[in-house]
Enzyme design. Structure first.
Site, PDB file in Angstrom:
ATOM      1  N   LYS A  28       1.097  -1.003   0.463  1.00  0.00           N
ATOM      2  CA  LYS A  28      -0.309  -0.051   0.434  1.00  0.00           C
ATOM      3  C   LYS A  28       0.350   1.422  -0.035  1.00  0.00           C
ATOM      4  O   LYS A  28       0.236   2.422  -0.756  1.00  0.00           O
ATOM      5  CB  LYS A  28      -0.396  -0.336   1.093  1.00  0.00           C
ATOM      6  CG  LYS A  28      -1.502  -1.368   1.585  1.00  0.00           C
ATOM      7  CD  LYS A  28      -3.482  -0.837   2.047  1.00  0.00           C
ATOM      8  CE  LYS A  28      -4.782  -1.697   1.562  1.00  0.00           C
ATOM      9  NZ  LYS A  28      -5.719  -1.530   2.293  1.00  0.00           N
TER      10      LYS A  28
ATOM     11  N   LYS B 164      -5.850  -9.793  -6.475  1.00  0.00           N
ATOM     12  CA  LYS B 164      -6.265  -9.564  -6.036  1.00  0.00           C
ATOM     13  C   LYS B 164      -7.568  -9.030  -6.275  1.00  0.00           C
ATOM     14  O   LYS B 164      -7.140  -7.455  -6.786  1.00  0.00           O
ATOM     15  CB  LYS B 164      -6.206  -9.573  -4.428  1.00  0.00           C
ATOM     16  CG  LYS B 164      -7.227  -9.316  -3.190  1.00  0.00           C
ATOM     17  CD  LYS B 164      -6.842  -9.155  -1.963  1.00  0.00           C
ATOM     18  CE  LYS B 164      -7.093  -7.695  -1.964  1.00  0.00           C
ATOM     19  NZ  LYS B 164      -7.520  -7.260  -0.316  1.00  0.00           N
TER      20      LYS B 164
ATOM     21  N   LYS C 234     -10.405  -2.914  -3.628  1.00  0.00           N
ATOM     22  CA  LYS C 234     -11.816  -1.604  -3.860  1.00  0.00           C
ATOM     23  C   LYS C 234     -11.098  -0.464  -4.382  1.00  0.00           C
ATOM     24  O   LYS C 234     -11.329   0.263  -4.200  1.00  0.00           O
ATOM     25  CB  LYS C 234     -11.902  -1.174  -2.662  1.00  0.00           C
ATOM     26  CG  LYS C 234     -12.917  -1.765  -1.683  1.00  0.00           C
ATOM     27  CD  LYS C 234     -13.385  -1.497  -0.475  1.00  0.00           C
ATOM     28  CE  LYS C 234     -13.985  -2.712   0.643  1.00  0.00           C
ATOM     29  NZ  LYS C 234     -13.104  -2.072   1.445  1.00  0.00           N
TER      30      LYS C 234
HETATM   31  N1  AQP Z   1     -10.073 -10.579  -3.052  1.00  0.00           N
HETATM   32  C1  AQP Z   1     -10.925 -10.447  -1.846  1.00  0.00           C
HETATM   33  N2  AQP Z   1     -10.682 -12.104  -2.008  1.00  0.00           N
HETATM   34  C2  AQP Z   1     -11.355 -12.550  -0.987  1.00  0.00           C
HETATM   35  N3  AQP Z   1     -11.282 -11.593   0.129  1.00  0.00           N
HETATM   36  C3  AQP Z   1     -11.397 -10.379   0.449  1.00  0.00           C
HETATM   37  N4  AQP Z   1     -11.258  -9.222   1.593  1.00  0.00           N
HETATM   38  C4  AQP Z   1     -10.862  -8.647   0.181  1.00  0.00           C
HETATM   39  N5  AQP Z   1     -10.564  -8.690  -0.525  1.00  0.00           N
HETATM   40  C5  AQP Z   1     -10.637 -10.294  -0.682  1.00  0.00           C
HETATM   41  C6  AQP Z   1     -11.594 -10.061   2.635  1.00  0.00           C
HETATM   42  O1  AQP Z   1     -12.717  -8.672   2.496  1.00  0.00           O
HETATM   43  C7  AQP Z   1     -12.633  -8.097   4.435  1.00  0.00           C
HETATM   44  C8  AQP Z   1     -12.674  -6.725   4.405  1.00  0.00           C
HETATM   45  O2  AQP Z   1     -11.538  -6.293   3.581  1.00  0.00           O
HETATM   46  P1  AQP Z   1     -11.085  -4.707   4.071  1.00  0.00           P
HETATM   47  O3  AQP Z   1     -11.491  -3.896   3.388  1.00  0.00           O
HETATM   48  O4  AQP Z   1     -11.082  -4.742   5.430  1.00  0.00           O
HETATM   49  O5  AQP Z   1      -9.890  -4.682   3.935  1.00  0.00           O
HETATM   50  P2  AQP Z   1      -9.072  -4.783   2.085  1.00  0.00           P
HETATM   51  O6  AQP Z   1      -8.549  -6.031   2.387  1.00  0.00           O
HETATM   52  O7  AQP Z   1      -8.234  -3.790   2.176  1.00  0.00           O
HETATM   53  O8  AQP Z   1     -10.071  -4.784   0.910  1.00  0.00           O
HETATM   54  P3  AQP Z   1      -9.526  -4.956  -0.354  1.00  0.00           P
HETATM   55  O9  AQP Z   1     -10.591  -4.145  -1.332  1.00  0.00           O
HETATM   56  O10 AQP Z   1      -8.422  -5.403  -0.642  1.00  0.00           O
HETATM   57  O11 AQP Z   1      -9.441  -3.020  -0.002  1.00  0.00           O
HETATM   58  P4  AQP Z   1      -7.550  -1.975  -1.225  1.00  0.00           P
HETATM   59  O12 AQP Z   1      -8.478  -2.147  -2.037  1.00  0.00           O
HETATM   60  O13 AQP Z   1      -8.282  -0.980  -0.154  1.00  0.00           O
HETATM   61  O14 AQP Z   1      -6.450  -3.288  -0.393  1.00  0.00           O
HETATM   62  C9  AQP Z   1     -10.994  -8.953   4.819  1.00  0.00           C
HETATM   63  O15 AQP Z   1     -11.711  -9.909   5.871  1.00  0.00           O
HETATM   64  C10 AQP Z   1     -10.240  -9.153   3.887  1.00  0.00           C
HETATM   65  O16 AQP Z   1      -9.879 -10.688   3.906  1.00  0.00           O
END
Ligand code: AQP
Length: 346
Positions: A114, A207, A210
């Site tokens: 990040k 992956k 968001k």
């Molecule tokens: N691609 C994914 N497949 C399975 N699980 C996922 N999670 C996130 N992406 C995937 C799970 O969703 C929960 C909430 O995620 P979060 O919003 O707290 O954090 P994150 O992992 O940072 O989500 P993003 O969408 O990937 O955001 P960005 O783009 O900001 O990095 C967690 O349990 C996570 O494991």
């Protein structure tokens, strides 16, 4: 499972919730309600570790809460709230900032990803994020944490922090009536369920996320039927027909991801799906996947829309949940303060 087991997990209000969040986390949250007491948190303090427009943050916080409820989480039976309303999270995170070691945080791959190349410019909060996450879980002395695979390393850190706190303060923990070194549990990750790592629709090696600039990389829970259909139709594939067996998905990340999504949404195994679709073209498979995704996600999106149209209701759920969470967090924090040696009003 005994009633002493307690589930905690959080989701960041950082933008559109997507199919990865849904299948990797929220579906499991819903299921665990049957066997455990559960606390589900919209982690707005984590969100601001990278810049968030304040009005967007408020909106996204309500959206995540609405997604929890729309997916089937019962906020009366369990607890749904936003993190910043319960000060115990930040208080315990500070104690953990003083327990965790720099070397431990330096190993966190999510910070490296990040922060990217401009590390000097990343916020201190982004670096210390895993300590706050440990505090989120341990302020409730939660035992089980349903997450996607990407959170495994942070959970390991939370376990290390719990153990170091228990060791560092073992005498005081005993003096406060707990078994020596037994104050915090070792929280267990629950990385289970239909799809622990959903990949981008544009690149099967990345992956679904968001923060991906392309909206075509993900299916958002708020997408309508047309958007879902377009994204699945445009999803990257390869020129080969679908294989007849699971083995044939190796080194075909996009095909593997789409079959995995189909399997997760339908509750069928990949092998079973390949018996039906193997040898055929992606177009037929995708058309079926569109119907399935619209059938499964459509009602969740519609209910989210209905709920977010009434922000007063969503806020009342979050306030009520926070009031109940605060009682539990304060109880832990009183013990923590006594253990660490902080003077407090009694
Ligand atoms: N691609 C994914 N497949 C399975 N699980 C996922 N999670 C996130 N992406 C995937 C799970 O969703 C929960 C909430 O995620 P979060 O919003 O707290 O954090 P994150 O992992 O940072 O989500 P993003 O969408 O990937 O955001 P960005 O783009 O900001 O990095 C967690 O349990 C996570 O494991």
């Amino acid at each position: 499972m005994t009633t002493q087991e307690l589930v905690f997990s959080g989701v960041q209000p950082t933008g559109n919730l997507h199919l990865g969040n849904y299948l990797g986390a929220i579906v499991n949250f819903v299921k665990l309600q049957e066997s455990h007491n559960c606390i589900y948190c919209v982690v707005d303090m984590h969100a601001i570790t990278v810049w968030q427009d304040p009005a967007d943050l408020t909106k996204a916080t309500r959206e995540v809460a609405a997604a929890f409820i729309a997916a089937g989480i019962d906020p009366r039976e369990h607890i749904v709230f936003n993190q910043s309303q319960v000060s115990g999270h930040a208080e315990l995170a500070w104690v953990f900032n003083c327990v965790a070691r720099l070397g431990w945080l330096n190993r966190m791959t999510q910070f490296k990803e990040k922060a990217g190349k401009d590390r000097e410019n990343a916020s201190v909060g982004l670096y210390a994020y895993p300590n706050l996450m440990a505090a989120d879980i341990l302020v409730y002395r939660a035992t089980h944490v349903p997450v996607g695979e990407d959170q495994k390393q942070h959970l390991e850190l939370a376990r290390d922090i719990a153990q170091k706190f228990n060791n560092d303060f073992s005498n005081e923990i005993r003096d406060n009536g707990f078994g020596a070194g037994q104050f915090f549990p070792q929280p267990e990750p629950l990385i289970t369920g239909p799809a622990t790592r959903v990949m981008s629709l544009r690149d099967g090696t990345k992956k679904m996320s968001k923060s991906d600039p392309s909206d075509y990389s993900r299916i958002n829970l708020s997408d309508d039927a047309d958007a879902i259909a377009q994204k699945i139709r445009k999803a990257k594939t390869d020129p080969e027909p679908l294989p007849g067996e699971e083995k044939g998905l190796e080194s075909r990340p996009e095909a593997d991801n789409l079959v995995g999504i189909y399997a997760a949404l339908s509750g069928r195994s990949k092998a079973d799906l390949l018996r039906e679709f193997g040898g055929g073209q992606f177009s037929n498979f995708k058309a079926n996947l569109v119907d399935l995704a619209v059938e499964k996600l459509g009602p969740v999106g519609a209910e989210m829309k209905r709920l977010t149209a009434d922000p007063g209701y969503v806020d009342s759920v979050l306030i009520d949940g926070a009031d109940r969470a605060r009682v539990l967090a304060d109880r832990t924090m009183n013990h923590v303060k006594d253990i660490v040696g902080f003077i407090r009003r009694r």
